[in-house]
Write an enzyme that holds these catalytic residues in place. Structure first.
Site, PDB file in Angstrom:
ATOM      1  N   GLY B 149       0.831  -1.193   0.000  1.00  0.00           N
ATOM      2  CA  GLY B 149       0.000   0.000   0.000  1.00  0.00           C
ATOM      3  C   GLY B 149       0.864   1.241   0.000  1.00  0.00           C
ATOM      4  CB  CYS B 150       0.200   4.699  -1.148  1.00  0.00           C
ATOM      5  SG  CYS B 150      -1.462   4.920  -0.487  1.00  0.00           S
TER       6      CYS B 150
END
Lengths: 346, 346, 346, 346
Positions: B149-150
Site C-alpha cells: 500500500g502507499c
C-alpha cells in the site's frame, strides 16, 4: 561520444527543467552549469529533486572555461544579460539556444520599443526564431536560435495553419492565454507568493505584454502582411501549463471537422502536435511535463467565427523542451530524442 | 525480445501511471489492457495524456485471451476482485504483481478482520510482500507479489533501519501521514470532488485505516515482536505525494547525524532511497513523478525522541513504480530500468 | 460612541484580516492604520478587497499621533519591533492586544533562548496570555494581551480538557500540525512562492519551532508540572487553516464517546468551540474565515491511546479573530460581537 | 417582525451560500429548508460549517407546508424541476427568487432550443431577469425573479455601459470567461474530481454553453438590436470566482481613462460595482465571498480595440448574493442589507 552541453543560468525553473529532460537524453552529457547565486553548490542541493541523479557543481560564468568543456550551450538568462553573453559564446565558436527574448525579434527597433537598447544587433541576422513547426530548415544550420516565448509558442501553433492556408481574416484576431505561475520564473516577488496567487485569477499587461511583438512578427511574416493581435495573458493558480484560446473569423464557410482536417494536414508528421477530434478539447493537465502541443477547435457555422484552443506545458514545449527539440535539429539527432516522455497525469 | 505485459484494470490512476512508466521501459511492451468500463476504447481516448504514444484498445477481461498474448501481469483491481482474478493468472502460469490489498497480509484472519472473507488463502503462502527494501530476495522468485500500500511504503521505509538496528522502543510509535487525493483512486464520490477537498485538510479513518495491519505485519516481522502503531492518514489538497512523519523514542543517546548515518548505512546501494543531510527535510514536491523515497530525521537530544520524515509519490513508489521495480527484480532486469525518471519540479 | 481602534502594522495578512472582521463590528471604528511600507496610501489600494468599504490612509507609526485618535490598539508587528512599540502605547495609557510573540512567554529566559534579548521584561508581568478558553478572567482586566500563536491555539484547545481532567499521561505527547501558507505571513521569500509550495507538503523546524515553548508553558501551567511536547509543524498547499493532530496516552479506560463528553463538558458555553460527534472529524475547510475551533477525537480501546484533532483558521481563531475576541472581553462587549460570521464553504 | 424565508433545494453550493449570507441578514429568518437527499437531517450535519449557528432540519418539499411557514421563497433547484415548482409557490401567493435557468429567458422558443420543453410559459411574462444593475425597478414589484446565471452576471455588468452609451460595435464581441469549480455545482461527476481538475485548465462547451442565450438576450434588449457574442467558458482550479475578459471594438477614439469614466458614470451609486483606476486590474481573489463585481479596462489606442475585465464570486454576485440583493429590492430593504461582508483575502 556524447555532446557536452552547458546550461548558463541553471537555477531558474527553465534551468532545472532542461536538466530534468537532458538527464534522459541518450546523446547528451551536461558538463557545465553556471549560477551567480549558487556558484560552488552541487545542483542536487539547489534542487533536491535532482539529487542522486546528477553530480555537478554550479560555477560562476566564465565563457572561456565553459567553452573549453562543452560543445553546445543553452543560455537561460534574463534578457539583456543574454544579449551580452550569447555573442561571447558565438565568437568562441559555440552554437547556442538562447531562452531569453534577446534573439527572437528580427527588427531591433521593435525590440528596443518593447525592451531596451539592443547591443548585439549584428547577430540578429545570424539567429533563427526557434519554432520548429515554422523554421525547422533554418534551425538546422543556425548558429544562434532564439527559443520562442511560452505564450507565442501556444499562440503560433494555433495560428500557423489558419494563416498559411488563408482560412481566416487577419483583422480582429484575439489571443486569450491562461498561464500557470512558473511562467513568471523563480524571482522572489510579492505577486508570485502562494497566498497572492492561489484561489484567484487575473489578467495582466493587457495590450502590453512583451510576447505580443513576437506573436505578431511570426504571424505577419507568415501572412506577408502586418497582423496585430489582441493578446491578453492571465495568471491562474497552477504550477505549469498554458491554455490559449484563439478567436478568429473564417474567410469561408467551414465545418468544425474541416477546420480540424486543415490542422491535421498542416501538422502531418509533427512529432509533438496532437489534434483532437471534434467534440474533444485539450486540457493543460494532459500535456504536463511533456513537449506536446494539443489542439482543439470549434466552428460557429451561423456566423463563421471559430475558436481554436491550444495547450502546452510552458516549461517544456514553451521553453526547455522546445530548446532541446531545437538542439536535436541543430545537431542532427532525431527530433524527439530525450523528449519522448509521457505527460504526468494526474 | 521484449516482455509482453498486461494491465488488468488499466483505467484507474494506478493503471495510467503504470502505462506512463512502462512506455519508457526498454524491455517491456504492453500488449493487453483490460477495463470493464472502457472496453473497446483506445487508451488514448480514455487518457488523452497517452494519445499518440500508445495504440492499444481496452478489452474486457478474459484470462484466457490475456494469457495468450502476455508474459507478465499487473492486476490493478479493487480488492476482492483481485482475489478472484489473480489465482486464474497464477494457474495459467503467469507471474503477477497485484496492486490490491489481497495478497499483502500473510494472516488470513487479519485480512478478514479488516476486509472480508478471503477466497484464495492457499495462495497467501505463494505471495511475497513486495517491498524491495525488505524482501528483494524473495521477490526474485515470487510467483505473486502483493505490491505494498502507499502509506505502508512510506511508513516502513522510515521504520526499517530503526527496527533492524534496534534503535527505537517498539511501544508508542506514531505514524502521521499526509496524502494527496489520487490515493483515493478515480472513484466518483462526493468526498473527492474538487470543492470538497481544495483549501482544506482533514484526518480520516483514525485507528481504522486498512493499511494499519500491513504496517504492523511488516514491522512486527522485522522486530520479531508484535508492534502496534498509531496510524492516522490525512487528506491534503494536492494530486500526488505522501509525507509520513514518524515519532519514535530512541533506546540510546544519539545525535541527529548518527541517526542519519544509520539510515545511510541501511540503505547503502538502494537505488531509490535518498537520505537528506542534517538540517534538510524532504518535500513530496521533490519526488513527484519519480520512484524515490526521500528521508530526513531530527533527534531531540534532551528527551531522546526522534522524528523521521519520508516523502514518496503515492502513485509511483507507493504503487505503480514499485510494481515495476518488483517486475524488474522478478524478471532479472536492472532494478531501476524504466524508472530512472527525474521528479517533475516544479 | 464607538471604540476607536488602531492597527499598528496593518498591511500583513493578520492586518488585513483584522480589518475584514472589524468592518462588521458594530461597536468599533478603525481610526488609525500604520505601515512603514505603505504610508500615505489608501488601504483600499493596498488591499483591493477592502476598496469601497473603508476610507483610511496608512500612516507612519507615531505613538503620540495614534494615541490621540484611538482608544485601543492592536499591534501586528514582527517580534522585537513589537517589544519596542507595545511599551510606548502602554505608557500612553492604551490597552493593547499584541499579535507578536513578545508578550506570550512569561519566563524571559525562555523567551531569550528561543528569540533574542527581551527589552521589556518589566511588562511581562502585566501581560496576559490571550487564550480566552484558559484565561478569560485575567484578560478582562489586562493592560496587555499577548495574543497566542496560531499553532498553540489549535494545540492547546485540544489539550486543555485532557490535562485539566487528568485524562492523559503528560509524557510522550505528540503535536503534529498542518498549516496553510498564510501562517508564514506576507514576507517575500523563496519558500513562500506559489511554485515552491503548491503540490507539495513538508515538515519544517522539527523540535525547533518557536511555538513549542508557548505550548509547553500553558500546558505545564495547567498541569502544574513540566510538560515537553514533540511538536512538528507542516506546510501544506492552501491559503488558510491549521489542522492539529494530537497523540496522547489515556490514563484510564475510556470510550470515544466518553472522551468527547469530556470535551463537551469542558467547553460548555464556549462560543467558538464545536465538538464533533463520534464518527465525524473536523476539516479546516469548515472553519475557514470563522473564529471556530472544531474538535474531533477517537480512542483506541485496545491500547488506550487517543487521537484528538482540532481545526482552526490560522488567521482568525489563530490570530486576528482571537485578537478581537480578546478585545471584546477587555472592553466588556459580548465575546462574539463582530465574530458571528459563518465559515466560507466551499 | 422578520421575514420568514424558505430555501428549496438547500444542500447544493448555492443553498449553503444562501444560508451563510442569510445568517447575517438582520431582517430575515430562515424557517424552511428542503432537500430530497437529506430530508430529516440537521443542516449543521449536512454542512458542518453551519453547525452551532443554525438549528433547522431539512425536510422533503411540500409546497403547502413550506408556504405555511414562510413569506418568501428561494428556489435553488436544477432547471426543469424549478419550472415545476416555482408555479406552485406563485399560486400559493409567494414571491420567489429562482436560481435556475427556467425563468431567465423571455422567449420560450429560445429556452426550448437550449434546454427542453417549457411547461410554465404563462409565467415568463410575470418573471423579471434579476440583474439589479439593469432591472432594479421591475424587480421591485416582481412576483418571480429569474436570478441570472453566473457567467451572464460577469459578462453583462461589463457590457452594459458599453452598449448603453453606444461605445462599441455590436459585431464581434468576445466573452472569454474563467470559472472556479463550484460553478459546476455539487454533482458527483468524474469531471469535478479533484485530480481531474487540479493543475489543469480547459475550455468547454465552446459556442454551446447555455448561458449564451442569456447574455445575448439582455445585451440585445439593451441595444435594441440582435447581438451574437462568442462566449467560451473555461474551468480553472479554484473553488470560487469568475473572471470575464471582454474584447470589443470601440466606435470612437477613446483613452483608457475615458472608458473607465464611462463605467464610473454608469455605475454611480451601485452598491456592489467597483471600478478600478487605470493601471489596475481585478482579481477574483479580491471579491471572494463578497457580492462585489470589480471592473478594469484597457484601450488599445492604435486600433481602437478595448478589453474589459470583470471579477465576481460566482456563488455570491453570480448566484446567492445576487438572489439576496433581489430579495432586498423586492421587500424594500436596503439593497446591501446582509451583503456588506468584506471579501476573504487571502
Amino acid at each position: 561520444m556524447k555532446t557536452k552541453v552547458a546550461i548558463i543560468g541553471a537555477t531558474g525553473y527553465t534551468g532545472v527543467e532542461l536538466l530534468r529532460l537532458l538527464l534522459h537524453h541518450p546523446e547528451v552529457e551536461v558538463t557545465a552549469l553556471t549560477s551567480q547565486k549558487y556558484a560552488g553548490v552541487q545542483i542536487g542541493q539547489v534542487f533536491p529533486s535532482l539529487a542522486k541523479q546528477l553530480q555537478i557543481k554550479c560555477e560562476e560564468l566564465s565563457v572561456e572555461q565553459v567553452s573549453k568543456k562543452t560543445d553546445f550551450v543553452f543560455t537561460a538568462l534574463p534578457h539583456k544579460t543574454a544579449m551580452e553573453t550569447v555573442p561571447l559564446f558565438y565568437r568562441s565558436g559555440k552554437r547556442v539556444v538562447d531562452l531569453s527574448a534577446d534573439f527572437r525579434l528580427k527588427d531591433s527597433s521593435v525590440y528596443e520599443r518593447w525592451y531596451q537598447k539592443h547591443t548585439a544587433i549584428d547577430l540578429l541576422g545570424e539567429s533563427v526564431y526557434g519554432l520548429p513547426e515554422l523554421h525547422r530548415d533554418k534551425i538546422r544550420s543556425a548558429k544562434i536560435v532564439g527559443n520562442p516565448g511560452c505564450y507565442p509558442t501556444g499562440a503560433l501553433i494555433g495560428l500557423i495553419p489558419l494563416i498559411k492556408k488563408g482560412l481566416i481574416s487577419l483583422e480582429g484576431i484575439v489571443v486569450d492565454s491562461k498561464s500557470g505561475v512558473s511562467g513568471a520564473g523563480r524571482d522572489v516577488v510579492l505577486e508570485s507568493l502562494f497566498c497572492e496567487v492561489n484561489e484567484g485569477v487575473k489578467a495582466y499587461k493587457i495590450f502590453a505584454h512583451r510576447h505580443t511583438p513576437e506573436i505578431e512578427q511570426e504571424a505577419s511574416l507568415l501572412a506577408q502582411k502586418k497582423i496585430a493581435v489582441a493578446f491578453v495573458p492571465h495568471l491562474i493558480p497552477m504550477d505549469r501549463g498554458i491554455l490559449t484560446t484563439l478567436y478568429v473569423q473564417l474567410t469561408k464557410k467551414m465545418k468544425t471537422e474541416e477546420l480540424l482536417d486543415a490542422f491535421q494536414e498542416s501538422y502531418e508528421g509533427e512529432p509533438f502536435v496532437r489534434i483532437y477530434p471534434k467534440g474533444k478539447l485539450p486540457n493543460t493537465k494532459d500535456v504536463r511535463g511533456s513537449n506536446f502541443c494539443d489542439i482543439g477547435a470549434v466552428v460557429s457555422e451561423t456566423d463563421g467565427r471559430a475558436v481554436v484552443v491550444t495547450a502546452i506545458d510552458n516549461l517544456v514545449k514553451g521553453a526547455s523542451g522546445e530548446a532541446i527539440q531545437n538542439m536535436n535539429i541543430m545537431l542532427g539527432y532525431p527530433e524527439a530524442m530525450g523528449l519522448d516522455v509521457a505527460p504526468l497525469f494526474p
